[in-house]
Design a protein around this motif. Structure first.
Motif, short mmCIF file in Angstrom:
data_model
loop_
_atom_site.label_atom_id
_atom_site.label_comp_id
_atom_site.label_asym_id
_atom_site.label_seq_id
_atom_site.Cartn_x
_atom_site.Cartn_y
_atom_site.Cartn_z
N LEU A 222 13.65 47.72 -48.39
CA LEU A 222 12.99 46.61 -47.52
C LEU A 222 13.26 46.54 -46.03
CD1 LEU A 222 10.86 44.21 -47.69
CD2 LEU A 222 12.84 42.77 -48.14
N PHE A 223 12.44 46.77 -45.38
CA PHE A 223 12.61 47.05 -43.71
C PHE A 223 11.24 46.09 -43.21
CE2 PHE A 223 13.37 50.97 -45.99
CZ PHE A 223 14.66 51.26 -45.74
N THR A 224 11.18 46.19 -41.77
CA THR A 224 10.11 45.71 -40.79
C THR A 224 9.71 46.70 -40.21
OG1 THR A 224 11.67 44.48 -39.59
CG2 THR A 224 10.65 43.16 -41.18
N VAL A 225 8.44 46.55 -39.59
CA VAL A 225 8.06 47.47 -38.36
C VAL A 225 8.62 46.93 -37.31
CG1 VAL A 225 5.95 47.96 -37.16
CG2 VAL A 225 5.66 47.94 -39.64
N GLU A 226 9.50 47.92 -36.58
CA GLU A 226 10.25 47.25 -35.41
C GLU A 226 9.53 47.36 -34.04
OE1 GLU A 226 13.50 49.82 -36.48
OE2 GLU A 226 14.53 48.43 -37.65
N TRP A 227 8.92 48.62 -33.92
CA TRP A 227 7.95 49.06 -32.81
C TRP A 227 7.02 50.02 -33.21
CZ3 TRP A 227 8.69 54.00 -29.86
CH2 TRP A 227 9.81 54.57 -30.41
N LYS A 228 5.89 50.04 -32.55
CA LYS A 228 4.87 50.94 -32.57
C LYS A 228 4.53 51.84 -31.47
CE LYS A 228 1.19 49.00 -34.12
NZ LYS A 228 0.06 48.27 -34.19
N ALA A 229 4.11 52.92 -31.53
CA ALA A 229 3.70 53.99 -30.44
C ALA A 229 2.33 54.93 -30.95
CB ALA A 229 4.78 54.74 -29.95
N ARG A 230 1.26 54.48 -30.13
CA ARG A 230 0.21 55.43 -30.46
C ARG A 230 0.39 56.75 -30.20
NH1 ARG A 230 -4.78 53.46 -31.64
NH2 ARG A 230 -4.25 51.50 -31.02
N LYS A 231 1.07 57.09 -29.08
CA LYS A 231 1.22 58.52 -28.84
C LYS A 231 2.67 58.39 -28.63
CE LYS A 231 -0.19 62.34 -25.87
NZ LYS A 231 -1.01 62.49 -24.76
N TRP A 232 3.45 59.35 -29.42
CA TRP A 232 4.94 59.73 -29.33
C TRP A 232 5.26 61.02 -29.84
CZ3 TRP A 232 8.52 56.72 -27.26
CH2 TRP A 232 9.98 57.14 -27.52
N THR A 233 6.46 61.51 -29.04
CA THR A 233 6.95 62.92 -29.53
C THR A 233 8.19 62.57 -29.85
OG1 THR A 233 5.25 64.04 -27.88
CG2 THR A 233 7.30 65.23 -28.42
N SER A 234 8.75 63.20 -30.88
CA SER A 234 10.27 63.13 -31.00
C SER A 234 11.04 63.54 -29.85
CB SER A 234 10.53 64.07 -32.55
OG SER A 234 11.86 64.03 -32.89
N PRO A 242 1.76 60.98 -33.73
CA PRO A 242 0.78 60.14 -33.33
C PRO A 242 0.84 58.78 -34.30
CG PRO A 242 0.10 62.15 -33.26
CD PRO A 242 1.45 62.26 -33.99
N TYR A 243 0.34 57.92 -33.72
CA TYR A 243 0.44 56.61 -34.66
C TYR A 243 1.58 56.14 -35.29
CZ TYR A 243 -4.50 57.69 -33.81
OH TYR A 243 -5.55 57.81 -33.01
N ALA A 244 2.73 56.33 -34.53
CA ALA A 244 4.02 56.14 -35.02
C ALA A 244 4.35 54.68 -35.37
CB ALA A 244 5.17 56.68 -34.38
N MET A 245 4.86 54.21 -36.58
CA MET A 245 5.39 52.75 -36.74
C MET A 245 6.81 53.05 -37.10
SD MET A 245 1.62 51.40 -38.45
CE MET A 245 1.32 52.70 -39.46
N PHE A 246 7.62 52.42 -36.51
CA PHE A 246 8.90 52.91 -36.77
C PHE A 246 9.53 51.56 -37.71
CE2 PHE A 246 8.35 55.53 -33.20
CZ PHE A 246 9.26 56.66 -33.63
N GLU A 282 -6.95 53.44 -38.10
CA GLU A 282 -7.51 52.10 -38.52
C GLU A 282 -6.29 51.27 -38.85
OE1 GLU A 282 -10.39 52.43 -41.41
OE2 GLU A 282 -11.90 53.45 -40.21
N LEU A 283 -5.33 51.97 -39.69
CA LEU A 283 -4.09 51.20 -40.02
C LEU A 283 -3.28 50.77 -39.08
CD1 LEU A 283 -2.41 50.09 -42.56
CD2 LEU A 283 -1.46 52.21 -42.44
N PHE A 284 -3.12 51.57 -37.95
CA PHE A 284 -2.40 51.40 -36.90
C PHE A 284 -2.55 50.09 -35.99
CE2 PHE A 284 -1.02 51.86 -32.53
CZ PHE A 284 0.07 52.09 -32.64
N ASP A 285 -3.96 49.90 -36.06
CA ASP A 285 -4.58 48.86 -35.33
C ASP A 285 -4.31 47.49 -36.09
OD1 ASP A 285 -5.57 50.39 -33.11
OD2 ASP A 285 -7.43 50.63 -34.39
N GLN A 286 -4.27 47.56 -37.19
CA GLN A 286 -4.10 46.27 -38.03
C GLN A 286 -2.53 45.76 -38.42
OE1 GLN A 286 -6.38 46.60 -41.75
NE2 GLN A 286 -7.63 48.15 -41.00
N VAL A 287 -1.72 46.83 -38.53
CA VAL A 287 -0.45 46.67 -38.44
C VAL A 287 0.49 45.93 -37.27
CG1 VAL A 287 1.99 47.55 -39.05
CG2 VAL A 287 -0.05 48.26 -40.47
N LYS A 288 1.10 45.05 -37.36
CA LYS A 288 1.82 44.38 -36.38
C LYS A 288 3.32 44.39 -36.56
CE LYS A 288 -1.65 40.50 -36.38
NZ LYS A 288 -1.79 38.86 -36.75
N VAL A 289 3.95 44.35 -35.44
CA VAL A 289 5.52 44.36 -35.51
C VAL A 289 5.91 43.12 -36.08
CG1 VAL A 289 7.57 44.24 -33.98
CG2 VAL A 289 5.59 45.66 -33.22
#
Length: 297
Positions: A222-234, A242-246, A282-289
């Protein structure tokens, strides 16, 4: 050189090695050619793909992992049949993950006992399908595949085609983990290889996913969304995410062009890969930290 200086030097070198080791294992990216893009978001300052220092790492839930009781030959021991007689040796059983299991699932699907795309993982749904097949054929109902069960299934089915083994259709959702039934949750099943976006127990959207390899597994719990980045490179593997939800120390849900191209022939470095870019956008826009993330079998 004074003894105190030597000791101080050794300690500093050990600390540096420890930091380097953490940086190496914390990041994530698809194994293979990544791709995709999107808008931009200001990511937190970080040397590796880890959440900001203020984020607390959630605890994993090891109880959600399947268990096995290895026998001397490395295979899980066969359960007893329902009538109490000793069960024959299992060729395939709970916890196995390989191409023979994928063929088993494809053949069970041909026979009408498995109603989802083959995943190659032998879990509760596969065991249930095998038990139903055994019951219909008057075989010991062990839920594991012994020689008699396998030969009976081979006799009534044909060799699966490439499309039957790895269909492009969306995987069917399994029953959600109880932790997914309240609140806003990314409910991720390793067994059905699906992600369901759920709000108060209702599935809003779903999509296929794949996970890390045996050497770089996706953590469960069980975790939580800690931060998001629409455009990210490892920053470790230098591949687009893209559309990373850490959600867990560098592991994230993100789009993978490699998954879209190769399907389950590849794997991630621990992240949850999504191959449907439009759905994930679409999911990325709905999910919140702060929203829940549940990764389970």
């Amino acid at each position: 050189m004074k003894r105190s200086s030597v000791i101080r030097g050794v300690v500093l070198r050990r600390v540096a090695l420890g930091v380097a080791a953490v940086a190496l294992v914390a990041g994530c990216g698809p194994q293979g050619a990544g791709g995709g893009g999107g808008g931009s978001a200001a990511p937190p300052a970080a040397v590796t793909d880890t959440p900001p220092a203020s984020s607390s790492a959630p605890s994993s839930d090891p109880s959600s992992k399947p268990s096995s009781d290895p026998s001397s030959d490395g295979k899980p021991s066969s359960p007893s049949a329902t009538d109490g007689t000793p069960a024959p040796k299992a060729l395939m059983g709970d916890g196995d993950e390989n191409e023979q299991v994928r063929e088993l699932q494809a053949r069970l699907r041909q026979a009408g006992y498995f109603d989802r795309a083959p995943t190659g993982f032998y879990g509760t749904m596969t065991a249930g399908a095998v038990t139903a097949f055994q019951k219909k054929r008057g075989l010991p109902q062990t839920g594991s595949v012994d020689e008699a069960t396998w030969q009976k299934l081979l006799a009534m089915t044909h060799k699966p085609t490439a499309d039957e083994l790895k269909p492009s259709t969306t995987n069917k959702l399994d029953a959600p983990d109880p932790r997914c039934l309240t609140g806003r949750v990314l409910c991720i099943s390793k067994e059905s290889r699906t992600l369901a976006w759920m709000i108060d127990g209702k599935v809003v959207s779903s999509m296929d996913v794949r996970f890390g390899s045996e050497n770089t597994p996706t953590r469960e719990g069980l975790f939580t969304v800690e931060w998001k980045a629409r455009k990210w490179t490892s920053t470790i593997y230098h591949t687009p995410m893209p559309y990373a939800m850490f959600f867990s120390r560098g592991q994230a849900v993100h789009y993978s062009a490699d998954f879209a191209a190769r399907g389950y022939a590849g794997a991630s470095h621990g992240c949850v890969n999504v191959r449907d870019k439009a759905k994930l956008s679409e999911l990325f826009d709905q999910v919140k930290v702060g929203d829940k993330v549940v990764v389970h079998w």
